[in-house]
Design an enzyme around this catalytic site. Structure first.
Site, short mmCIF file in Angstrom:
data_model
loop_
_atom_site.label_atom_id
_atom_site.label_comp_id
_atom_site.label_asym_id
_atom_site.label_seq_id
_atom_site.Cartn_x
_atom_site.Cartn_y
_atom_site.Cartn_z
N ARG A 216 70.98 -36.13 62.04
CA ARG A 216 69.46 -36.86 62.12
C ARG A 216 69.80 -38.41 61.78
O ARG A 216 70.30 -38.59 60.88
CB ARG A 216 68.55 -36.03 61.34
CG ARG A 216 68.41 -34.75 61.61
CD ARG A 216 67.13 -34.11 61.14
NE ARG A 216 65.97 -34.76 61.56
CZ ARG A 216 64.81 -34.76 61.25
NH1 ARG A 216 64.38 -33.85 59.98
NH2 ARG A 216 63.58 -35.25 61.63
N ASN B 291 58.22 -43.92 58.97
CA ASN B 291 57.94 -42.34 58.61
C ASN B 291 57.35 -41.68 59.91
O ASN B 291 57.47 -42.19 60.89
CB ASN B 291 56.68 -42.84 57.91
CG ASN B 291 56.48 -41.53 56.85
OD1 ASN B 291 57.26 -40.87 56.46
ND2 ASN B 291 55.13 -40.89 56.82
N LYS B 292 57.00 -40.57 59.64
CA LYS B 292 56.73 -39.57 60.70
C LYS B 292 55.71 -40.23 61.72
O LYS B 292 54.92 -40.98 61.41
CB LYS B 292 55.92 -38.27 59.97
CG LYS B 292 55.74 -37.15 61.07
CD LYS B 292 56.79 -36.85 61.86
CE LYS B 292 57.93 -36.13 61.08
NZ LYS B 292 59.20 -36.13 61.84
N ASP C 238 60.87 -42.42 55.56
CA ASP C 238 62.22 -41.90 55.66
C ASP C 238 63.26 -43.25 55.74
O ASP C 238 64.61 -42.77 55.69
CB ASP C 238 62.49 -41.12 57.15
CG ASP C 238 61.54 -40.01 57.16
OD1 ASP C 238 61.79 -39.12 56.90
OD2 ASP C 238 60.48 -40.23 57.52
N GLY D 279 62.94 -33.83 55.69
CA GLY D 279 62.29 -34.87 54.78
C GLY D 279 63.62 -35.61 53.95
O GLY D 279 64.43 -35.02 53.84
N GLN E 171 54.41 -30.43 60.08
CA GLN E 171 54.63 -30.16 58.70
C GLN E 171 53.53 -30.41 57.91
O GLN E 171 53.56 -29.92 56.68
CB GLN E 171 55.75 -31.40 58.44
CG GLN E 171 56.98 -31.26 58.96
CD GLN E 171 57.13 -32.06 60.33
OE1 GLN E 171 56.09 -32.18 61.15
NE2 GLN E 171 58.24 -32.65 60.84
#
Ligand code: MRU
Length: 367
Positions: free
Chosen positions: A94, A258-259, A248, A55, A207
């Site tokens: 990351r 984002n995811k 993110d 996150g 998640q």
């Protein structure tokens, strides 16, 4: 956030020993609540890359504490060199979340101002705490700014539950406390506004299922877990009043990483005239980029995350033929035109350069 009546943040310095940083091990959730200790820069790098913490906000806070531990462990004669090396190692863990490089840079700048090794270590400690405190405070404020958006829908629905769809986990586990997408939801729940959340499972690491559903269960927020592909169907049938996700990285013009799967939710929301909000603290903006689709680095993770699912017994099950190849992109980019508003710690704005700069005028000169 309270777990069994006790308030936890997601990262903190051990009370017993300032050389140890504690995290909630997110690989064990939702089945076990386990605290893990980080003592070396290597521990921090593994915790981020293997997603014991994850996150955007929490990755940033972890990098902040990682730089403190790097300062603590750096040999006196090679202090600056060791610190820069640690910063590079942390940044390489990351690629997508803007908060990671932001926290490392903030630490390096702050540490450079101090003039002895002892003072540099103290500065690194204070800066790590500041990053964590600020993250929690900014998320709390995101909740305050997001609350009226939910209130307004609740009024229109005459107090019927407001149905919110969220993707992945932008909850307190993704930050130091409160969360970004969840902060307005927690604020509404605390204010007695009936809310109900559709929680996307969020393949492949789940998640949503493992973390967001766990958070809501502990917090008493009504919710249902849904498969990732259900959102469009629910929107077509009037079962979603608004979508709120985290992010993110957001570019200067409002493109949102984002995811993976977020873009499809935004398209479906747009097609059904459903507001699509994105919540973020300022540490997630990347003011240097103006084209998210082209410029935001998208992490590609191990294909086995797609090919296997984890069981509660610690074993994993293969869900495709042994020889099936897979690809595993972690994030996608939702263009600004599909985002109704951004919810930040300074207020709510359009997802456009003008909108963002109206809240962050100090960034005008850096365009
Ligand atoms: O891969 P993760 O779990 O670190 O992904 C980050 C996320 O949880 C989501 O993309 C989230 O919505 C944004 S982070 C607040």
């Amino acid at each position: 956030m309270k777990i069994d009546g006790k308030h936890y943040r997601t990262i903190w310095v051990s009370e017993a020993n300032r050389e140890t940083v504690c995290i909630i091990d997110q690989q064990c959730l939702p089945h076990d609540f386990h605290i893990m200790e980080l003592k070396t820069v290597e521990d921090f790098c593994v915790a981020i890359s293997e997603m014991y913490v994850r996150g955007a906000g929490l990755i940033g806070a972890t990098a902040g504490f990682g730089m403190y531990i790097a300062a603590l462990r750096a040999p006196k004669g090679k202090f600056d060199e060791a610190l820069h090396k640690a910063g590079e190692a942390l940044k390489a863990t990351r690629p997508t979340a803007a908060n990671l490089a932001w926290a490392v840079t903030r630490q390096l700048r702050a540490i450079a101002q101090a003039d002895s090794v002892e003072a540099k270590i103290e500065t690194a400690f204070n800066t790590a705490q500041e990053i964590a405190d600020e993250d929690a405070d900014f998320c709390r404020r995101i909740g305050e700014y997001g609350l009226p958006l939910i209130e307004e829908i609740s009024r229109r629905k005459n107090g019927e539950p407001v149905n919110i769809l969220t993707h992945c986990n932008a909850g307190w586990l993704a930050f130091v406390d409160y969360g970004s997408a969840t902060a307005p939801i927690y604020a509404a729940h605390a204010a007695g506004i009936p809310v109900h959340v559709w929680v996307d499972e969020t393949r492949p690491r789940n998640q949503g299922a493992a973390l967001t559903a766990w958070e809501f269960a502990h917090h008493g927020v009504p919710h249902h877990l849904i498969v990732d592909n259900a959102g469009g169907h629910l929107m077509q049938h009037g079962m979603v009043d608004l979508v709120i996700t985290g992010t993110d990285r957001v570019t200067r013009n409002g493109d949102v990483a984002n995811k993976i799967g977020t873009y499809l939710k935004a398209l479906a929301a747009h097609d059904n005239n459903i507001p699509f909000y994105v919540a973020l603290p300022s540490s997630t903006f990347d003011f240097s980029l103006t084209d998210g689709v082209r410029n935001i680095p998208i992490e590609e993770r191990n294909a086995d995350e797609v090919r296997y699912v984890n069981g509660t017994d610690g074993k994993r099950a293969l869900i495709c033929p042994e020889e099936t190849p897979a690809r595993n992109w972690g994030f996608d980019v939702t263009p600004a035109r599909l985002v109704t508003k951004l919810i930040c710690e300074r207020g709510v704005c359009d997802a456009s350069e003008e909108g963002i700069l109206s809240l962050f005028p100090e960034e005008r000169q850096n365009g």
